[in-house]
Design a protein around this motif. Structure first.
Motif, mmCIF file in Angstrom:
data_model
loop_
_atom_site.group_PDB
_atom_site.id
_atom_site.type_symbol
_atom_site.label_atom_id
_atom_site.label_comp_id
_atom_site.label_asym_id
_atom_site.label_seq_id
_atom_site.Cartn_x
_atom_site.Cartn_y
_atom_site.Cartn_z
ATOM 1 N N THR A 1 -58.898 103.794 -45.304
ATOM 2 C CA THR A 1 -58.957 102.651 -46.187
ATOM 3 C C THR A 1 -58.316 101.450 -45.631
ATOM 4 N N LEU A 2 -58.595 100.234 -46.179
ATOM 5 C CA LEU A 2 -58.150 98.929 -45.881
ATOM 6 C C LEU A 2 -56.763 98.896 -46.165
ATOM 7 N N SER A 3 -56.166 99.563 -47.356
ATOM 8 C CA SER A 3 -54.780 99.721 -47.665
ATOM 9 C C SER A 3 -54.213 100.371 -46.489
ATOM 10 N N GLU A 4 -54.758 101.538 -45.684
ATOM 11 C CA GLU A 4 -53.976 102.198 -45.075
ATOM 12 C C GLU A 4 -53.895 101.208 -43.649
ATOM 13 N N ILE A 5 -54.948 100.476 -43.383
ATOM 14 C CA ILE A 5 -55.093 99.795 -42.336
ATOM 15 C C ILE A 5 -53.963 98.637 -42.466
ATOM 16 N N GLU B 1 -64.294 88.977 -40.003
ATOM 17 C CA GLU B 1 -64.764 90.403 -40.209
ATOM 18 C C GLU B 1 -63.652 91.459 -39.692
ATOM 19 N N LEU B 2 -63.072 92.145 -40.353
ATOM 20 C CA LEU B 2 -62.200 92.960 -39.818
ATOM 21 C C LEU B 2 -62.945 94.624 -40.072
ATOM 22 N N SER B 3 -63.129 95.182 -38.835
ATOM 23 C CA SER B 3 -63.695 96.618 -38.735
ATOM 24 C C SER B 3 -62.757 97.528 -38.084
ATOM 25 N N TRP B 4 -63.126 99.052 -38.352
ATOM 26 C CA TRP B 4 -62.272 99.984 -37.771
ATOM 27 C C TRP B 4 -62.995 101.258 -37.604
ATOM 28 N N ASN B 5 -62.455 102.042 -36.477
ATOM 29 C CA ASN B 5 -63.514 103.223 -36.306
ATOM 30 C C ASN B 5 -63.270 104.474 -36.851
ATOM 31 N N ALA C 1 -58.033 94.428 -55.413
ATOM 32 C CA ALA C 1 -57.852 95.942 -55.804
ATOM 33 C C ALA C 1 -59.059 96.577 -55.239
ATOM 34 N N GLU C 2 -60.199 96.201 -55.486
ATOM 35 C CA GLU C 2 -61.514 96.796 -55.091
ATOM 36 C C GLU C 2 -61.509 96.760 -53.348
ATOM 37 N N SER C 3 -61.240 95.691 -52.642
ATOM 38 C CA SER C 3 -61.218 95.810 -51.175
ATOM 39 C C SER C 3 -60.255 96.853 -50.775
ATOM 40 N N MET C 4 -58.989 97.346 -51.295
ATOM 41 C CA MET C 4 -58.079 97.969 -50.736
ATOM 42 C C MET C 4 -58.602 99.323 -50.606
ATOM 43 N N SER C 5 -59.817 99.689 -51.354
ATOM 44 C CA SER C 5 -60.219 101.011 -50.980
ATOM 45 C C SER C 5 -61.523 101.110 -49.906
ATOM 46 N N ALA C 6 -61.707 99.828 -49.559
ATOM 47 C CA ALA C 6 -63.031 99.853 -48.736
ATOM 48 C C ALA C 6 -62.531 100.525 -47.406
ATOM 49 N N SER D 1 -54.638 87.538 -43.666
ATOM 50 C CA SER D 1 -55.561 88.017 -44.541
ATOM 51 C C SER D 1 -55.032 87.498 -45.963
ATOM 52 N N LEU D 2 -55.950 86.581 -46.331
ATOM 53 C CA LEU D 2 -55.459 86.145 -47.754
ATOM 54 C C LEU D 2 -56.155 86.740 -48.894
ATOM 55 N N GLU D 3 -57.575 86.910 -48.708
ATOM 56 C CA GLU D 3 -58.128 87.400 -50.074
ATOM 57 C C GLU D 3 -59.691 87.696 -49.494
ATOM 58 N N PRO D 4 -60.375 88.842 -50.359
ATOM 59 C CA PRO D 4 -61.652 89.014 -49.717
ATOM 60 C C PRO D 4 -62.612 87.745 -50.105
ATOM 61 N N VAL D 5 -63.668 87.672 -49.434
ATOM 62 C CA VAL D 5 -64.749 86.621 -49.816
ATOM 63 C C VAL D 5 -65.345 86.647 -51.000
ATOM 64 N N GLU D 6 -65.645 86.023 -51.420
ATOM 65 C CA GLU D 6 -66.560 85.865 -52.829
ATOM 66 C C GLU D 6 -67.871 86.707 -52.663
ATOM 67 N N GLY D 7 -68.004 87.542 -53.742
ATOM 68 C CA GLY D 7 -69.018 88.449 -53.987
ATOM 69 C C GLY D 7 -68.960 90.147 -53.185
ATOM 70 N N GLU D 8 -67.544 90.257 -52.569
ATOM 71 C CA GLU D 8 -67.116 91.418 -52.280
ATOM 72 C C GLU D 8 -66.052 92.221 -52.919
#
Length: 419
Positions: A159-163, A150-154, A95-100, A84-91
């Motif tokens: 958070t993504l950071s915990e993933i 797309e990474l998803s989890w149940n 730092a923001e993605s880590m809390s998703a 995983s390199l970085e979030p796609v543009e527009g998301e």
């Protein structure tokens, strides 16, 4: 005459045994090469304070490396590696993605992609509570040199950071040619790492210990932090014959309002970035301030961005005027941080505005990082420095030794040709 645009001008012979596969037991035991006033000094990093001016301001990149490499098994038993390199543009940024929670879309490298035949890959882990956490990977799109995954989890609480922490591996640079070990989770982070989001460490800072930082503070050498989340660009080799044709990836940077204010309040301070990422952050904020000075509404409602060649096209202003424009922008948006994206490529012909010296490791041949160093000290001096390091048993690349380089005014400069 040296062709400053040719990638071959930034090439040298690096024997594989000179690449540091592991860090030294003591961070501060690294060798230190000091280049100042056309002289080269062979020293130890624990003595770095002896070579820093009393009015130095050290600037550290406080990004934290995430465990961004995932291994999945296909139904046929093949191993697929997703980096995983970085979030796609527009998301949002890293730092923001880590809390998703629940789902993200990231740019990724995919190893063994030809064996990925099924629609979704899945990996599971048993949590301490007894629940099963499942991570799913779905390939959405293939681009020139990466995939959109797309990474998803149940879980709607994890958070993504915990993933990353639960299922990911720390991504050591590929030239190390070994698996990540438990000790790397500590040694491949700086002692001051804070904000998650990088896929590679700002390795110039790996030599610093709490003891050295305290010693420097006691001497009155000031310290500040910025953030640049190292993204896909750090793994992108220069494949073009001319550096001008290389395309940089954008990376996210952030600096505090208080740091910007200090740059104006203490103009006598000699700014010394720790690492090329800190240098690119400092130089980027200067040019972003120049853009604002010339046009206060240039960024509109979007995130401010410095493109690859902006610094070679924008009319320069004083550092004070540039930083004041940034402060006015930050205050008008009621922010305590100035955040932006930068694709700045520093090459000979670049005019440094902020930095008088740099602490940095020894870089790969034919890389944009070696190009940056050459811009700072001159190509001829860079060659002298690297020959000295090779002849005096310095260790190279991420876990290698360090250098403190003071800026050299170029003997000649010519404008680059950007078509």
């Amino acid at each position: 005459m040296v062709d400053i645009d040719s990638i071959e001008s930034y090439n040298y012979d690096l024997p594989p045994h000179r690449i540091a596969e592991y860090p030294l037991a003591d961070r501060a035991a690294s060798k230190l090469l000091v280049y100042k006033n056309n002289e080269i000094i062979d020293s130890s990093f624990k003595n770095i304070g002896d070579y820093l001016p009393d009015n130095a301001l050290l600037v550290f990149n406080n990004t934290r490396v995430v465990q961004a490499r995932f291994l999945f098994q296909t139904a046929t038993g093949a191993t697929i590696e997703i980096f995983s390199l970085e979030p796609v543009e527009g998301e949002g940024g890293p730092a923001e993605s880590m809390s998703a929670v629940g789902k993200v879309r990231w740019k990724c490298f995919v190893g063994n992609a030809k064996r990925w035949k099924q629609d979704v890959l899945v990996r599971t882990v048993q949590l301490g509570s007894g629940a099963t956490l499942s991570l799913y990977a779905k390939q959405l799109e293939q681009r020139d040199d990466y995939y959109i995954i797309e990474l998803s989890w149940n879980s709607d609480t994890i958070t993504l950071s915990e993933i990353f922490s639960l299922l990911g591996d720390l991504p050591l640079p590929p030239y190390m040619k070994r698996k990540t070990e438990e000790s790397d989770k500590v040694r491949y982070q700086t002692v001051y790492a804070k904000h998650e989001g990088s896929v590679a460490a700002p390795t110039a800072g790996l030599h610093f210990t709490e003891k050295i930082l305290d010693q420097l503070s006691a001497r009155g050498i000031q310290q500040e932090e910025v953030t640049l989340h190292v993204g896909a660009g750090t793994f992108k080799p220069v494949k073009t014959a001319s550096i001008v044709d290389h395309q940089m990836h954008a990376e996210y940077i952030s600096v505090s309002r208080s740091f910007l204010a200090r740059l104006i309040e203490q103009p006598e301070r000699i700014v010394i970035p720790v690492g090329t990422t800190s240098m690119r952050t400092l130089e980027s904020i200067y040019w972003l301030g120049c853009k604002l000075f010339h046009n206060p509404s240039v960024f509109g409602a979007g995130i401010p961005e410095l493109t690859q060649w902006d610094a070679y096209r924008i009319a320069p202003v004083s550092v004070k005027d540039s930083i004041q424009a940034l402060l006015a922008y930050t205050d008008s948006n009621k922010k305590e941080q100035f955040s932006a994206k930068t694709s700045l490529l520093i090459k000979p012909g670049y005019t440094f505005a902020m930095c008088k010296a740099i602490i940095t490791n020894f870089h790969q041949p034919k890389s944009t990082l070696l190009c940056l160093v050459s811009s700072f000290v001159g190509i001829e001096n860079m060659n002298r420095i690297y020959v000295f390091a090779l002849e005096n048993d310095y260790r190279f690349l991420s876990y290698g030794d360090s250098s403190l380089l003071f800026k050299t005014e170029p003997l000649s400069n010519r404008a680059i040709n950007i078509s």
